[in-house]
Design a protein around this motif. Structure first.
Motif, PDB file in Angstrom:
ATOM      1  N   TYR A  75       0.966  -1.247  -0.005  1.00  0.00           N
ATOM      2  CA  TYR A  75       0.107   0.118  -0.101  1.00  0.00           C
ATOM      3  C   TYR A  75       0.682   1.321   0.040  1.00  0.00           C
ATOM      4  O   TYR A  75       0.700   2.222  -0.893  1.00  0.00           O
ATOM      5  N   ILE A  76       1.783   1.433   0.884  1.00  0.00           N
ATOM      6  CA  ILE A  76       2.811   2.489   0.706  1.00  0.00           C
ATOM      7  C   ILE A  76       3.705   2.778  -0.392  1.00  0.00           C
ATOM      8  O   ILE A  76       3.646   3.770  -1.072  1.00  0.00           O
ATOM      9  N   VAL A  77       4.176   1.535  -1.121  1.00  0.00           N
ATOM     10  CA  VAL A  77       4.702   1.737  -2.222  1.00  0.00           C
ATOM     11  C   VAL A  77       3.811   1.988  -3.349  1.00  0.00           C
ATOM     12  O   VAL A  77       4.079   2.939  -4.210  1.00  0.00           O
ATOM     13  N   SER A  78       2.376   1.618  -3.446  1.00  0.00           N
ATOM     14  CA  SER A  78       1.833   1.876  -4.433  1.00  0.00           C
ATOM     15  C   SER A  78       1.216   3.498  -4.446  1.00  0.00           C
ATOM     16  O   SER A  78       1.129   4.051  -5.290  1.00  0.00           O
ATOM     17  N   GLY A  79       0.888   3.985  -2.940  1.00  0.00           N
ATOM     18  CA  GLY A  79       0.604   5.349  -2.834  1.00  0.00           C
ATOM     19  C   GLY A  79       1.827   6.069  -3.285  1.00  0.00           C
ATOM     20  O   GLY A  79       1.312   7.290  -3.672  1.00  0.00           O
ATOM     21  N   CYS A  80       3.160   5.910  -3.137  1.00  0.00           N
ATOM     22  CA  CYS A  80       4.196   6.873  -3.322  1.00  0.00           C
ATOM     23  C   CYS A  80       4.100   6.819  -4.930  1.00  0.00           C
ATOM     24  O   CYS A  80       4.403   7.929  -5.414  1.00  0.00           O
ATOM     25  N   CYS A  81       3.955   5.894  -5.513  1.00  0.00           N
ATOM     26  CA  CYS A  81       3.873   5.858  -6.958  1.00  0.00           C
ATOM     27  C   CYS A  81       2.654   6.784  -7.666  1.00  0.00           C
ATOM     28  O   CYS A  81       3.083   7.353  -8.439  1.00  0.00           O
ATOM     29  N   ILE A  82       1.562   6.812  -6.987  1.00  0.00           N
ATOM     30  CA  ILE A  82       0.304   7.476  -7.320  1.00  0.00           C
ATOM     31  C   ILE A  82       0.911   8.919  -7.036  1.00  0.00           C
ATOM     32  O   ILE A  82       0.371   9.731  -7.887  1.00  0.00           O
ATOM     33  N   LEU A  83       1.413   9.274  -5.782  1.00  0.00           N
ATOM     34  CA  LEU A  83       1.714  10.695  -5.478  1.00  0.00           C
ATOM     35  C   LEU A  83       2.731  11.313  -6.689  1.00  0.00           C
ATOM     36  O   LEU A  83       2.743  12.444  -6.686  1.00  0.00           O
ATOM     37  N   ILE A  84       3.527  10.541  -7.254  1.00  0.00           N
ATOM     38  CA  ILE A  84       4.279  11.144  -8.421  1.00  0.00           C
ATOM     39  C   ILE A  84       3.533  11.877  -9.183  1.00  0.00           C
ATOM     40  O   ILE A  84       4.037  12.835  -9.678  1.00  0.00           O
ATOM     41  N   GLY A  85       2.457  11.494  -9.705  1.00  0.00           N
ATOM     42  CA  GLY A  85       1.448  12.195 -10.416  1.00  0.00           C
ATOM     43  C   GLY A  85       1.653  11.898 -11.881  1.00  0.00           C
ATOM     44  O   GLY A  85       0.775  12.647 -12.765  1.00  0.00           O
ATOM     45  N   SER A  86       2.439  11.168 -12.277  1.00  0.00           N
ATOM     46  CA  SER A  86       2.480  10.786 -13.830  1.00  0.00           C
ATOM     47  C   SER A  86       2.811   9.517 -14.002  1.00  0.00           C
ATOM     48  O   SER A  86       3.883   8.950 -13.728  1.00  0.00           O
ATOM     49  N   LEU A  87       1.658   8.566 -14.388  1.00  0.00           N
ATOM     50  CA  LEU A  87       2.001   7.122 -14.496  1.00  0.00           C
ATOM     51  C   LEU A  87       3.007   6.684 -15.781  1.00  0.00           C
ATOM     52  O   LEU A  87       3.605   6.017 -15.360  1.00  0.00           O
ATOM     53  N   ASN A  88       2.876   7.723 -16.495  1.00  0.00           N
ATOM     54  CA  ASN A  88       3.854   7.418 -17.713  1.00  0.00           C
ATOM     55  C   ASN A  88       5.443   7.386 -17.084  1.00  0.00           C
ATOM     56  O   ASN A  88       6.444   6.936 -17.835  1.00  0.00           O
ATOM     57  N   ALA A  89       5.628   8.323 -15.983  1.00  0.00           N
ATOM     58  CA  ALA A  89       7.014   8.055 -15.533  1.00  0.00           C
ATOM     59  C   ALA A  89       7.745   6.955 -15.016  1.00  0.00           C
ATOM     60  O   ALA A  89       8.642   6.665 -15.026  1.00  0.00           O
ATOM     61  N   ILE A  90       6.525   6.154 -14.457  1.00  0.00           N
ATOM     62  CA  ILE A  90       7.055   5.070 -13.693  1.00  0.00           C
ATOM     63  C   ILE A  90       6.614   3.687 -14.525  1.00  0.00           C
ATOM     64  O   ILE A  90       7.093   2.543 -14.282  1.00  0.00           O
ATOM     65  N   ALA A  91       5.830   3.933 -15.739  1.00  0.00           N
ATOM     66  CA  ALA A  91       5.329   2.619 -16.423  1.00  0.00           C
ATOM     67  C   ALA A  91       6.443   1.908 -16.986  1.00  0.00           C
ATOM     68  O   ALA A  91       6.447   0.684 -17.036  1.00  0.00           O
ATOM     69  N   PRO A  92       7.454   2.660 -17.596  1.00  0.00           N
ATOM     70  CA  PRO A  92       8.470   1.637 -18.309  1.00  0.00           C
ATOM     71  C   PRO A  92       9.095   0.919 -17.347  1.00  0.00           C
ATOM     72  O   PRO A  92       9.492  -0.206 -17.488  1.00  0.00           O
ATOM     73  N   LEU A  93       9.622   1.444 -16.164  1.00  0.00           N
ATOM     74  CA  LEU A  93      10.149   0.657 -15.112  1.00  0.00           C
ATOM     75  C   LEU A  93       9.500  -0.855 -14.404  1.00  0.00           C
ATOM     76  O   LEU A  93      10.031  -1.850 -14.746  1.00  0.00           O
ATOM     77  N   ILE A  94       8.188  -0.351 -14.319  1.00  0.00           N
ATOM     78  CA  ILE A  94       7.403  -1.323 -13.991  1.00  0.00           C
ATOM     79  C   ILE A  94       7.068  -2.513 -15.002  1.00  0.00           C
ATOM     80  O   ILE A  94       7.196  -3.634 -14.757  1.00  0.00           O
ATOM     81  N   SER A  95       6.815  -1.986 -16.324  1.00  0.00           N
ATOM     82  CA  SER A  95       6.926  -3.040 -17.620  1.00  0.00           C
ATOM     83  C   SER A  95       8.298  -3.499 -17.551  1.00  0.00           C
ATOM     84  O   SER A  95       8.060  -4.978 -17.888  1.00  0.00           O
ATOM     85  N   MET A  96       9.412  -3.141 -17.277  1.00  0.00           N
ATOM     86  CA  MET A  96      10.552  -3.947 -17.343  1.00  0.00           C
ATOM     87  C   MET A  96      10.602  -5.017 -16.309  1.00  0.00           C
ATOM     88  O   MET A  96      10.981  -6.214 -16.653  1.00  0.00           O
TER      89      MET A  96
END
Length: 256
Positions: A75-96
């Motif tokens: 929950y904490i990790v997911s919340g931090c990713c959401i707070l970044i405010g840009s899904l495209n910024a972390i989507a490539p890393l998650i996809s990797m």
């Protein structure tokens, strides 16, 4: 550049809403699967003591065995990713990391097939090891086509984790493909040795049979023999047990 291009090119009045519904359904299903699966994978890694720092996450709730601490961390990790405010910024890393997972699954099935492991018995009629290997290569290609520098960083992180676990060498009997392959290679090598003549002076290796009793009680003798086996021959330590066979086997198993 438009992430919702499929909504535009879909059938008018019908296709657009269906695409949006599919996006929401895929998002919720993937999110719930990760929310449930990630904490349990973390729990398994912690309980296997692969990374000691993760040991607190191996604790589960006694009533149903749920990894509550893992849920909170997810929950904490997911919340931090959401707070970044840009899904495209972390989507490539998650996809990797997803592609690494899929690629290693394909590589594992290929390795199991190559190792001739007795426990590997795929029921799928059209399974082929080369299709698995092609799937592994395809995952790598997709990673580098997506972002070559993020792909290198992801592979580096995965390699460091693997190397760390390899150095720790935890006392866990997984029955891995590597173990099966090593046994298979040794068996094949021993069968090939029957064709080789060993009476050549250049191939001479001394072998020793040492009646030490319990080896740890005569370490000086073991060390002496170790100094003689620079030819890397085979050393067998003998220990004779007297008494009834069944009783001695039970005693030996308890000591082992």
């Amino acid at each position: 550049e438009d992430p919702l291009i499929m909504v535009i090119v879909a059938l008018p009045y019908v296709g657009g809403p269906l695409v949006l519904a599919g996006i929401f359904a895929a998002t919720f299903s993937s999110g719930l699967a990760s929310l449930v699966g990630a904490p349990r994978i973390l729990m398994s890694v912690a309980q296997d003591d692969l990374i000691p720092a993760l040991a607190p996450f191996g604790v589960t709730r006694q009533s149903d065995g749920s990894p509550i601490r893992g849920y909170f961390l997810t929950y904490i990790v997911s919340g931090c990713c959401i707070l970044i405010g840009s899904l495209n910024a972390i989507a490539p890393l998650i996809s990797m990391f997803f592609m690494i997972t899929y690629g290693l699954i394909n590589l594992s099935t290929f390795a199991l097939e190559m190792s001739k492991s007795p426990s590997w018995r795929p029921q799928f009629k059209y399974f082929n090891k080369w299709v698995s290997f092609f799937g592994f290569v395809l995952c790598l290609v997709i990673m580098f086509l997506t972002s070559w520098y993020i792909a290198l960083a992801s592979i580096g992180i995965a390699a460091l984790i693997y190397y760390y676990i390899h150095l720790r060498d935890p006392d866990i009997n997984w029955g891995s493909a590597n173990q099966a392959r090593e046994f298979y290679d040794v068996e094949k090598a021993m069968m090939r040795m029957r064709k080789h003549r060993s009476d050549n002076d250049k191939l001479f290796r001394p072998h020793y049979l040492i009646m030490t009793g319990v080896p740890k009680d005569r370490l000086h003798l073991c060390q002496f023999i170790a100094s003689l086996r620079k030819g890397y021959g085979i050393t067998i330590y003998g220990n004779v047990h007297t008494g009834k066979y069944r009783n001695e086997v039970i005693k030996f198993r308890k000591e082992g």
